[in-house]
Design an enzyme around this catalytic site. Structure first.
Site, PDB file in Angstrom:
ATOM      1  N   HIS A 133      36.808   9.483  33.938  1.00  0.00           N
ATOM      2  CA  HIS A 133      36.431  10.834  33.485  1.00  0.00           C
ATOM      3  C   HIS A 133      34.967  11.147  33.785  1.00  0.00           C
ATOM      4  O   HIS A 133      34.516  12.273  33.625  1.00  0.00           O
ATOM      5  CB  HIS A 133      36.692  10.991  31.987  1.00  0.00           C
ATOM      6  CG  HIS A 133      38.156  10.963  31.648  1.00  0.00           C
ATOM      7  ND1 HIS A 133      38.633  10.976  30.364  1.00  0.00           N
ATOM      8  CD2 HIS A 133      39.258  10.920  32.456  1.00  0.00           C
ATOM      9  CE1 HIS A 133      39.957  10.944  30.377  1.00  0.00           C
ATOM     10  NE2 HIS A 133      40.355  10.902  31.631  1.00  0.00           N
ATOM     11  N   GLN A 191      36.344   4.530  28.817  1.00  0.00           N
ATOM     12  CA  GLN A 191      36.537   5.946  29.146  1.00  0.00           C
ATOM     13  C   GLN A 191      36.079   6.898  28.040  1.00  0.00           C
ATOM     14  O   GLN A 191      35.543   7.957  28.316  1.00  0.00           O
ATOM     15  CB  GLN A 191      38.017   6.165  29.445  1.00  0.00           C
ATOM     16  CG  GLN A 191      38.418   7.563  29.836  1.00  0.00           C
ATOM     17  CD  GLN A 191      39.899   7.638  30.140  1.00  0.00           C
ATOM     18  OE1 GLN A 191      40.341   7.238  31.214  1.00  0.00           O
ATOM     19  NE2 GLN A 191      40.688   8.136  29.204  1.00  0.00           N
ATOM     20  N   GLU A 192      36.340   6.520  26.777  1.00  0.00           N
ATOM     21  CA  GLU A 192      36.077   7.482  25.701  1.00  0.00           C
ATOM     22  C   GLU A 192      35.422   6.831  24.489  1.00  0.00           C
ATOM     23  O   GLU A 192      35.912   5.823  23.975  1.00  0.00           O
ATOM     24  CB  GLU A 192      37.400   8.126  25.262  1.00  0.00           C
ATOM     25  CG  GLU A 192      38.074   8.878  26.395  1.00  0.00           C
ATOM     26  CD  GLU A 192      39.491   9.329  26.068  1.00  0.00           C
ATOM     27  OE1 GLU A 192      39.810   9.513  24.879  1.00  0.00           O
ATOM     28  OE2 GLU A 192      40.281   9.475  27.016  1.00  0.00           O
ATOM     29  N   GLU A 233      35.935  15.618  29.639  1.00  0.00           N
ATOM     30  CA  GLU A 233      36.334  16.024  28.291  1.00  0.00           C
ATOM     31  C   GLU A 233      35.151  16.553  27.481  1.00  0.00           C
ATOM     32  O   GLU A 233      35.230  16.659  26.251  1.00  0.00           O
ATOM     33  CB  GLU A 233      37.038  14.870  27.584  1.00  0.00           C
ATOM     34  CG  GLU A 233      38.303  14.458  28.333  1.00  0.00           C
ATOM     35  CD  GLU A 233      39.161  13.446  27.584  1.00  0.00           C
ATOM     36  OE1 GLU A 233      38.735  12.947  26.539  1.00  0.00           O
ATOM     37  OE2 GLU A 233      40.270  13.171  28.082  1.00  0.00           O
ATOM     38  N   ASP A 271      38.499   4.543  23.373  1.00  0.00           N
ATOM     39  CA  ASP A 271      39.608   4.402  24.323  1.00  0.00           C
ATOM     40  C   ASP A 271      39.032   3.868  25.630  1.00  0.00           C
ATOM     41  O   ASP A 271      38.586   4.648  26.478  1.00  0.00           O
ATOM     42  CB  ASP A 271      40.309   5.743  24.567  1.00  0.00           C
ATOM     43  CG  ASP A 271      41.421   5.615  25.619  1.00  0.00           C
ATOM     44  OD1 ASP A 271      41.761   4.466  25.998  1.00  0.00           O
ATOM     45  OD2 ASP A 271      41.947   6.657  26.063  1.00  0.00           O
ATOM     46  N   GLU A 306      42.091   2.325  21.242  1.00  0.00           N
ATOM     47  CA  GLU A 306      43.244   2.762  22.040  1.00  0.00           C
ATOM     48  C   GLU A 306      43.212   2.053  23.395  1.00  0.00           C
ATOM     49  O   GLU A 306      42.139   1.911  23.999  1.00  0.00           O
ATOM     50  CB  GLU A 306      43.152   4.281  22.231  1.00  0.00           C
ATOM     51  CG  GLU A 306      44.205   4.858  23.170  1.00  0.00           C
ATOM     52  CD  GLU A 306      43.916   6.323  23.487  1.00  0.00           C
ATOM     53  OE1 GLU A 306      43.304   7.014  22.652  1.00  0.00           O
ATOM     54  OE2 GLU A 306      44.293   6.756  24.585  1.00  0.00           O
ATOM     55  N   LYS A 342      51.386  12.329  23.595  1.00  0.00           N
ATOM     56  CA  LYS A 342      51.046  13.354  24.586  1.00  0.00           C
ATOM     57  C   LYS A 342      52.336  13.994  25.058  1.00  0.00           C
ATOM     58  O   LYS A 342      53.200  13.314  25.632  1.00  0.00           O
ATOM     59  CB  LYS A 342      50.378  12.698  25.801  1.00  0.00           C
ATOM     60  CG  LYS A 342      48.958  12.199  25.598  1.00  0.00           C
ATOM     61  CD  LYS A 342      48.564  11.336  26.794  1.00  0.00           C
ATOM     62  CE  LYS A 342      47.094  10.993  26.822  1.00  0.00           C
ATOM     63  NZ  LYS A 342      46.824   9.860  27.748  1.00  0.00           N
ATOM     64  N   SER A 389      47.178  13.843  21.173  1.00  0.00           N
ATOM     65  CA  SER A 389      46.163  13.886  22.233  1.00  0.00           C
ATOM     66  C   SER A 389      46.352  15.010  23.244  1.00  0.00           C
ATOM     67  O   SER A 389      47.475  15.358  23.614  1.00  0.00           O
ATOM     68  CB  SER A 389      46.176  12.550  22.970  1.00  0.00           C
ATOM     69  OG  SER A 389      45.348  12.574  24.107  1.00  0.00           O
ATOM     70  N   HIS A 390      45.238  15.514  23.695  1.00  0.00           N
ATOM     71  CA  HIS A 390      45.148  16.404  24.857  1.00  0.00           C
ATOM     72  C   HIS A 390      45.216  15.556  26.139  1.00  0.00           C
ATOM     73  O   HIS A 390      45.419  14.343  26.076  1.00  0.00           O
ATOM     74  CB  HIS A 390      43.798  17.142  24.812  1.00  0.00           C
ATOM     75  CG  HIS A 390      42.629  16.201  24.974  1.00  0.00           C
ATOM     76  ND1 HIS A 390      41.386  16.597  25.353  1.00  0.00           N
ATOM     77  CD2 HIS A 390      42.543  14.834  24.800  1.00  0.00           C
ATOM     78  CE1 HIS A 390      40.576  15.556  25.415  1.00  0.00           C
ATOM     79  NE2 HIS A 390      41.244  14.479  25.090  1.00  0.00           N
ATOM     80  N   ARG A 391      45.012  16.185  27.309  1.00  0.00           N
ATOM     81  CA  ARG A 391      44.824  15.458  28.558  1.00  0.00           C
ATOM     82  C   ARG A 391      43.427  15.768  29.092  1.00  0.00           C
ATOM     83  O   ARG A 391      42.815  16.767  28.706  1.00  0.00           O
ATOM     84  CB  ARG A 391      45.864  15.853  29.626  1.00  0.00           C
ATOM     85  CG  ARG A 391      47.307  15.591  29.301  1.00  0.00           C
ATOM     86  CD  ARG A 391      47.653  14.177  28.899  1.00  0.00           C
ATOM     87  NE  ARG A 391      47.270  13.099  29.783  1.00  0.00           N
ATOM     88  CZ  ARG A 391      48.112  12.225  30.348  1.00  0.00           C
ATOM     89  NH1 ARG A 391      49.406  12.352  30.160  1.00  0.00           N
ATOM     90  NH2 ARG A 391      47.651  11.221  31.076  1.00  0.00           N
ATOM     91  N   SER A 392      42.981  14.955  30.028  1.00  0.00           N
ATOM     92  CA  SER A 392      41.627  15.200  30.543  1.00  0.00           C
ATOM     93  C   SER A 392      41.559  16.474  31.391  1.00  0.00           C
ATOM     94  O   SER A 392      40.524  17.130  31.460  1.00  0.00           O
ATOM     95  CB  SER A 392      41.133  13.993  31.333  1.00  0.00           C
ATOM     96  OG  SER A 392      42.064  13.622  32.317  1.00  0.00           O
ATOM     97  N   LYS A 446      42.808  13.764  19.101  1.00  0.00           N
ATOM     98  CA  LYS A 446      41.624  13.815  19.963  1.00  0.00           C
ATOM     99  C   LYS A 446      41.829  14.944  20.951  1.00  0.00           C
ATOM    100  O   LYS A 446      42.888  15.077  21.560  1.00  0.00           O
ATOM    101  CB  LYS A 446      41.394  12.476  20.673  1.00  0.00           C
ATOM    102  CG  LYS A 446      42.503  12.018  21.617  1.00  0.00           C
ATOM    103  CD  LYS A 446      42.016  10.811  22.411  1.00  0.00           C
ATOM    104  CE  LYS A 446      42.975  10.413  23.506  1.00  0.00           C
ATOM    105  NZ  LYS A 446      42.469   9.335  24.351  1.00  0.00           N
TER     106      LYS A 446
HETATM  107  O1  2PG Z   1      43.530   8.290  28.408  1.00  0.00           O
HETATM  108  C1  2PG Z   1      43.662   9.263  27.655  1.00  0.00           C
HETATM  109  O2  2PG Z   1      43.925   9.063  26.489  1.00  0.00           O
HETATM  110  C2  2PG Z   1      43.609  10.672  28.188  1.00  0.00           C
HETATM  111  C3  2PG Z   1      43.170  11.739  27.265  1.00  0.00           C
HETATM  112  O3  2PG Z   1      41.915  11.571  26.712  1.00  0.00           O
HETATM  113  O4  2PG Z   1      43.048  10.759  29.453  1.00  0.00           O
HETATM  114  P1  2PG Z   1      43.984  11.290  30.669  1.00  0.00           P
HETATM  115  O5  2PG Z   1      44.476  12.620  30.269  1.00  0.00           O
HETATM  116  O6  2PG Z   1      43.076  11.295  31.860  1.00  0.00           O
HETATM  117  O7  2PG Z   1      45.090  10.292  30.817  1.00  0.00           O
HETATM  118 MG    MG Z   2      44.109   6.885  26.586  1.00  0.00          MG
END
Ligand code: 2PG
Ligand code: MG
Length: 429
Positions: free
Chosen positions: A156, A165-166, A207, A244, A287, A339, A366-369, A390
């Site tokens: 990301h 990543q997060e 994000e 995450d 996560e 998701k 969860s959302h997506r990136s 998130k």
């Molecule tokens: O890994 C994740 O949890 C997501 C959302 O934050 O990322 P992505 O949508 O790129 O899979």
């Molecule tokens: Mg994830």
């Protein structure tokens, strides 16, 4: 008011990364319309339902999304005409049967999900209810802890920052969702100042979190604890941290490659590494601590750390009851990431959440990136009492819009609203 689905139409639109995605409109026979659009991930699990997009996801007007659009306008439209939009399962089953594949690759999970969500919204609209009330009924009064991703790394941040990543903050000590959003935003603003003081970049990742170039995965955690204090809150008491790492992205040949630190760790070493982070920082949720194919590693991770943090499977479970059930049976985790577009219909998403709750598992919505401004997940989180969600930093319109929708829902619930707080994070094992 009619509930008979007359037609569905689709078009190609842009997502928040500027890549093409699909938007659907569904109409009842009395010409009422509802709309839904579908997001897309960058660190996608290999077992996710298949979205029809161009390989590199970048070409607007390219074959992938245009093909999905065509399928909606022709084959899917013909098949769903005449269904009752209140019969969500019937509609979703029809879409599954029409597609005929295990992973929705023929029609595309993006095409199928868009129709599924637009129909649900149409049903809510025509029964004159808000979406959250329609989906959740009287039990829809639990406002989630907003887990705000304030430092972005991994894919990301195009690999320029941390391996993880997060890095999210969870203001669980707040009395209300609105107050939690305010607190989270104060920490985000404090973090910006701290980064500037250190001459680090305050440019943001996909994000909306900052994406500074750091030399370890501890450094972002140090910054965040500092920012929580600077904003006037107590780390661990008022606001904790969720991470995450999205570790499938740096797992190769049985090892976890942490480039920022120059190490390659086994699953056990990685678990020890997380234990060390949990000793030093108030981490309540981890996560995808290990990779999607490292089932044995997950077992060890859960045994070691299941009592210290909620362990969430994202790439591991892909919102699919088949894999979540395996996780429950083998005691691999304590929560599933949820998701919609990982599985591809609303009904299957409801099943995944119900299974988790049946076994006392957490559900991390969860959302997506790559997002759109559609706020469906905000309503769904409240409807299903998911407890925490998130949806990025309190910055960038497509993320902020979800937090804003949650505040609207909280306000309309008035005294009946209940904020989930700390107990929403499942610690056991
Ligand atoms: O890994 C994740 O949890 C997501 C959302 O934050 O990322 P992505 O949508 O790129 O899979
Ligand atoms: Mg994830």
């Amino acid at each position: 008011m009619s509930f008979v689905l007359e037609k569905v139409t689709a078009r190609e639109i842009l997502d928040s990364r500027g890549n093409p995605t699909i938007e659907i409109e569904a109409f009842t026979s009395d010409d009422q319309m509802a709309r839904a659009s579908v997001p897309s991930g960058a660190s996608t699990g290999s077992r996710e339902a298949v979205e029809r997009r161009d390989g590199d996801k970048k070409r607007f007007g390219g074959k992938g999304v245009r093909d999905a659009v065509n399928s909606v306008n022709t084959e899917i439209c013909g098949a769903v005409k005449g269904t009752d939009v209140r019969e969500q399962r019937q509609l979703d089953n029809l879409l599954l049967a029409l597609d005929g594949t295990e992973n929705k690759s023929r029609l595309g999970a993006n095409a199928i999900l868009g129709v599924s969500l637009a129909a649900a919204r149409l049903a809510a609209q025509n029964t004159r209810q808000s979406l959250w009330r329609y989906l959740g009924g009287l039990q829809a009064n639990l406002l989630p802890v907003p887990c705000m991703n304030i430092i972005n790394g991994g894919v990301h941040a195009r690999g320029q920052g941390a391996d993880f990543q997060e890095f999210m903050i969870a203001p669980h000590g707040a009395p209300t969702l609105a107050e939690a959003v305010r607190q989270g935003n104060e920490v985000y603003q404090a973090l910006r100042l701290l980064l500037l003081e250190k001459n680090l970049s305050t440019a943001v990742g996909d994000e909306g979190g900052f994406a500074p170039s750091v030399s370890s995965n501890r450094e972002p955690l140090e910054f965040i604890v500092h920012a929580i204090e600077k904003a006037g809150y107590r780390p661990g008491e008022d606001i904790s941290i969720c991470i995450d790492p999205a570790s499938s992205e740096f797992y190769r040949d049985g090892r976890y490659h942490l480039h920022s630190e120059g190490s390659a760790l086994s699953a056990q070493e990685m678990t020890d590494y997380y234990a060390g982070l949990m000793d030093d920082f108030p981490i309540v949720l981890l996560e995808d601590g290990l990779a999607e194919d490292d089932w044995a590693g997950w077992k060890y991770l859960y045994q070691q750390l299941g009592s210290r943090a909620e362990l969430v499977g994202d790439d591991l479970f892909v919102t699919n009851v088949k894999y979540i059930r395996r996780g429950i049976e083998e005691e691999l985790a304590s929560a599933a990431l949820i998701k919609l577009n990982q599985i591809g219909t609303l009904s299957e998403t409801l099943d995944a959440v119900a299974l988790c709750h049946q076994y006392g598992w957490g559900t991390f919505m969860s959302h997506r990136s790559g997002e759109t401004t559609d706020t469906f997940i905000a309503d769904l989180t409240v409807a299903l009492r998911a407890g925490h969600l998130k949806t990025g930093a309190p910055c960038r319109g497509e993320r902020v819009e979800k937090y804003n929708q949650l505040m609207r829902i909280e306000q309309s619930l008035g005294n009946n609203a209940h904020y989930a707080g700390f107990q929403t994070f499942v610690h056991r094992g």
